[in-house]
Design an enzyme around this catalytic site. Structure first.
Site, short mmCIF file in Angstrom:
data_model
loop_
_atom_site.label_atom_id
_atom_site.label_comp_id
_atom_site.label_asym_id
_atom_site.label_seq_id
_atom_site.Cartn_x
_atom_site.Cartn_y
_atom_site.Cartn_z
N GLU A 15 -7.19 0.36 -4.56
CA GLU A 15 -7.15 0.45 -3.33
C GLU A 15 -8.54 -0.17 -2.58
O GLU A 15 -8.65 -0.81 -1.91
CB GLU A 15 -6.89 1.89 -2.66
CG GLU A 15 -5.61 2.11 -2.75
CD GLU A 15 -5.01 3.67 -2.64
OE1 GLU A 15 -5.69 4.49 -1.98
OE2 GLU A 15 -3.87 3.95 -2.97
N ASP A 37 -12.71 5.67 2.40
CA ASP A 37 -11.50 5.70 2.80
C ASP A 37 -11.06 7.19 2.98
O ASP A 37 -10.99 8.00 2.28
CB ASP A 37 -10.36 5.40 1.41
CG ASP A 37 -9.27 5.43 1.51
OD1 ASP A 37 -8.81 5.89 2.98
OD2 ASP A 37 -8.25 4.71 0.93
N ASP A 64 1.10 -1.18 0.04
CA ASP A 64 0.15 -0.04 0.10
C ASP A 64 1.04 1.07 -0.04
O ASP A 64 1.50 1.68 1.08
CB ASP A 64 -1.04 -0.07 1.14
CG ASP A 64 -1.84 1.29 1.42
OD1 ASP A 64 -1.73 2.18 0.65
OD2 ASP A 64 -2.30 1.32 2.36
N LYS A 71 3.10 11.14 -3.23
CA LYS A 71 1.98 10.13 -4.16
C LYS A 71 0.93 11.46 -4.87
O LYS A 71 0.50 11.16 -6.07
CB LYS A 71 0.98 9.86 -3.26
CG LYS A 71 0.00 8.82 -3.85
CD LYS A 71 -0.51 7.73 -2.89
CE LYS A 71 -1.65 7.02 -3.50
NZ LYS A 71 -2.27 6.18 -2.50
P1 ADP Z 1 -3.18 7.61 3.61
O1 ADP Z 1 -3.89 6.81 3.04
O2 ADP Z 1 -3.26 9.09 3.45
O3 ADP Z 1 -1.38 7.23 3.52
P2 ADP Z 1 -3.76 6.56 6.32
O4 ADP Z 1 -4.58 5.82 6.06
O5 ADP Z 1 -2.29 6.08 7.01
O6 ADP Z 1 -3.18 7.78 5.39
O7 ADP Z 1 -4.13 7.63 7.33
C1 ADP Z 1 -3.49 8.72 8.22
C2 ADP Z 1 -4.37 9.51 8.97
O8 ADP Z 1 -5.17 8.79 9.91
C3 ADP Z 1 -3.56 10.74 9.74
O9 ADP Z 1 -4.43 11.78 9.64
C4 ADP Z 1 -3.68 10.21 10.99
O10 ADP Z 1 -3.54 11.05 12.08
C5 ADP Z 1 -4.84 9.33 11.13
N1 ADP Z 1 -4.97 8.37 12.40
C6 ADP Z 1 -4.04 7.20 12.37
N2 ADP Z 1 -4.37 6.79 13.62
C7 ADP Z 1 -5.51 7.34 14.13
C8 ADP Z 1 -6.33 7.32 15.49
N3 ADP Z 1 -6.31 6.41 16.23
N4 ADP Z 1 -7.35 8.02 15.64
C9 ADP Z 1 -7.58 9.31 14.78
N5 ADP Z 1 -6.81 9.45 13.40
C10 ADP Z 1 -5.78 8.65 13.44
MG MG Z 2 -4.41 5.04 2.15
#
Ligand code: ADP
Ligand code: MG
Length: 631
Positions: A187, A209, A25, A88
């Protein structure tokens, strides 16, 4: 005598013979690598036990290899220009696209000799593809280490809306990292696979998502084990980061921190906001201890209710794309059989609440929403590498904008409609416009509008060597083919001679989501205006075709006409020409009809004359014999 080794049916081959392929991913904020071990998909941690790899690359001035992940995040505030996050968003984009992303990106962009943009760093210019490759290299090394084997085969996930250029850029990054891409997987489809939804007989699923900086909603239809992405929508500038900003602003108000906080202080505040937000997923309240600069500090508390008030409007902004996707797919929330949550920000209880309310059902959330995409990709990779051949799945995606070619009058004939599932191959026949035309320019376009000037040009190529024929006699078959990775190739073939030409469409950079949105919006807004223009152009083309034919006939056979007949035809020509240059489609149509009638006797006479010439010197029986043979 040699003995043949036979393994027991259904048993997996010896462990050292098992081939590993990983699922990756490659996220905007975080990336992960996962693999199937002992039949279970799991994400692979680094040596400190952390599964997520922040998608951040830091280039060092000491000439050593760049650092990737948490280490890079740690130095980001000291050296922001050499620490690249959210790469990205830049994949497959040109400098113009990036300008639209606004000032949110602090990097120094350079326009190279190609359309691909570059970023200036201490180690020289780097393209987004190279920067992404650093993230992939890190994940490849992690996988090889964990599995004690050199890992090269991977399924890499991309957003469902990624266009050709973005997909190609992702593939290029993988190649640069020494990975072989078994397939680019959407995704949302990966998330659905992780939940085993493909085992259901059928259904419609929504994948919601919400990541760090992007929101995507996709609707999938499952039919006999095949997923089809039936619609996608989203907001490329909405995610957990916006919540961090909202919280940071609230803290600044509470702690009386001036609006002009410097860059470093802002980064610190955002980090504190993020920590508080994530903690509030588990607790009802968190205490804050904020460094206000100049030796001052502020102590306070943030409750979950307060957080909810701060983020409610952001969550509500995910609902209109959700409605749009449902409308595009032609399904109601009641017809949705399951909702899958993806992305770290869907951990937030308020987000789950609002999603449940919107769809009228509890979303699926047992699998860690950070990991679900990587896990699905790992399952798919395992199938593609041949460990589970009998379950081979065909996964289908959609194209975000219609694809077509330019036809006479500056119009676009759509060959593949938007939201068509891929892989797909579609053909359509075209013909020549002029007598004796031996070449054809094929202009490939993307967009929903009727006119070439309102669509986006993807490629042009020529079909040469068409044998000279009368206008309309040549049969040119144009075929659009989009492979499973969403890459387009276009070919054209003249059917009687087999002369062929083709092009693989690899635009140097792609469309931004906002451009796609704009093009769709405009196509809806202009639908009726386009229709009027289209009718006019159609009549103009018909007029041109008729005038061309009549002029050619006059030049060849005017001897067959009386003076009066001839001047009548010439008058008709003049009238039609005048109308043709006007704006009234109906008037052109009438003028065409009238010229058509005026020339009927002439046409009849020419035909008789031609038959007479053709028959001269032949016996009638010859023709009868020939006629018997034709079906
Ligand atoms: P991407 O798909 O953009 O790479 P992610 O799916 O990894 O991103 O999501 C990242 C986001 O999720 C960030 O804004 C992070 O702060 C939030 N996040 C991760 N864990 C938590 C949590 N426990 N509670 C709230 N937000 C969270
Ligand atoms: Mg993602």
């Amino acid at each position: 005598m040699a003995l043949f080794q036979i393994s027991e049916p259904g048993q997996s081959p010896a462990p050292h013979e098992r081939r590993y392929a990983v699922g990756i991913d490659l996220g905007t904020t975080n990336s992960l690598v996962a693999c199937l071990r002992n039949g279970v998909a799991e994400t692979l941690p680094d040596e400190s036990g952390r599964h997520l790899l922040p998608s951040v690359v830091h280039y060092r001035s000491n000439g050593k290899e760049p650092v990737v992940g948490y280490e890079a995040v740690a130095v980001a505030h000291e050296d922001p220009l050499n620490t690249i996050a959210s790469v990205k968003r830049l994949m497959g984009r040109g400098i113009e696209d990036v300008r639209q992303l606004g000032k949110s990106l602090p990097y120094e962009f350079i326009r190279g000799d190609t359309a691909m943009l570059r970023l200036r760093t201490v180690v020289g210019e780097r393209t987004p593809v190279e920067i992404s490759a650093e993230i992939l290299k890190k994940l490849k090394a992690r996988a090889s280490e964990s599995l004690s084997a050199e890992i090269t085969d991977a399924v890499i996930t991309v957003p469902a809306y990624f266009d050709d250029a973005q997909r190609q850029a992702t593939k290029d990054a993988a190649r640069l990292a020494g990975l072989t891409v078994l397939r680019l997987l959407n995704e949302p489809t990966a998330a659905a696979i992780a939940y085993g939804l493909d085992k259901n007989p059928q259904g419609v699923y929504a994948v919601y998502d919400l990541g760090g900086g992007t929101f995507d909603i996709s609707l999938l239809r499952l039919n006999r084990g095949i997923f089809e992405v039936i619609a996608t929508a989203g907001d490329s500038a909405l995610g957990g980061d916006d919540m961090d900003h909202a919280i940071a602003e609230w803290i600044m108000q509470q702690a009386n921190i001036a609006d002009d906080a410097d860059h470093r202080q802002m980064r610190r505040l955002l980090r504190d906001a993020r920590v508080a937000k994530e903690a509030l997923t588990r607790s009802e309240r968190v205490s804050l201890n904020i460094d206000c600069g100049k030796g001052n500090s502020w102590q306070g508390e943030l409750s979950r209710d307060r957080l909810n008030a701060l983020i409610d409007s952001l969550i509500d902004r995910t609902l209109s794309p959700s409605r749009r996707a449902l409308r595009d797919a032609g399904v109601t929330t009641r017809e949705v059989d399951g909702v899958v949550l993806v992305g770290g920000a869907t951990r937030i209880p308020r987000v789950r609440e609002k999603v449940a309310q919107f769809f009228g059902r509890e979303p699926l959330a047992d699998i860690d929403p950070d990991k679900v995409v990587a896990l699905g990709a790992a399952l798919q990779a395992d199938i593609l590498i041949g460990n589970k051949r009998e379950e081979e799945m065909l996964l289908l995606d959609v194209i975000p904008l219609s694809l077509g070619i330019e036809i006479m009058g500056g119009m676009v004939e759509k060959i593949i409609r938007r939201n068509t599932t891929i892989p797909v191959s579609k053909s359509q026949n075209f013909t020549t416009f002029k007598d004796g035309q031996t070449a054809l320019l094929i202009h490939v376009l993307q967009g929903e509008r009727e006119l070439v000037s309102d669509c986006r040009s993807l490629a042009r190529f020529e079909l040469r060597g068409i044998p000279p024929m009368t206008a309309g006699a040549a049969r040119i078959r144009v075929t659009f083919q989009i492979d499973a990775d969403g890459l387009l190739s276009v070919s054209a073939q003249e059917q009687t001679t087999g002369v062929a030409s083709s092009v693989v469409v690899k635009p140097s950079y792609g469309l931004t989501d906002s451009e796609i949105e704009r093009m769709l919006r405009e196509s809806i807004m202009h639908a009726s205006a386009d229709d009027v223009v289209r009718k006019l152009r159609e009549q103009q083309i018909d007029a041109d075709r008729l005038m061309e034919a009549v002029r050619a006939a006059l030049a060849a056979d005017s001897a067959l006409l009386e003076a009066k007949e001839r001047s009548d035809i010439e008058d008709g020509l003049k009238k039609l020409e005048a109308m043709r240059n006007g704006e009234d489609a109906e008037a052109i149509k009438q003028a065409i009809k009238s010229l058509d009638q005026t020339t009927q006797t002439f046409a009849q006479r020419r035909m008789d004359e031609n038959i007479r010439k053709a028959l001269a010197g032949h016996k009638l029986e010859e023709f009868d014999a020939a006629r018997d043979k034709t079906p």
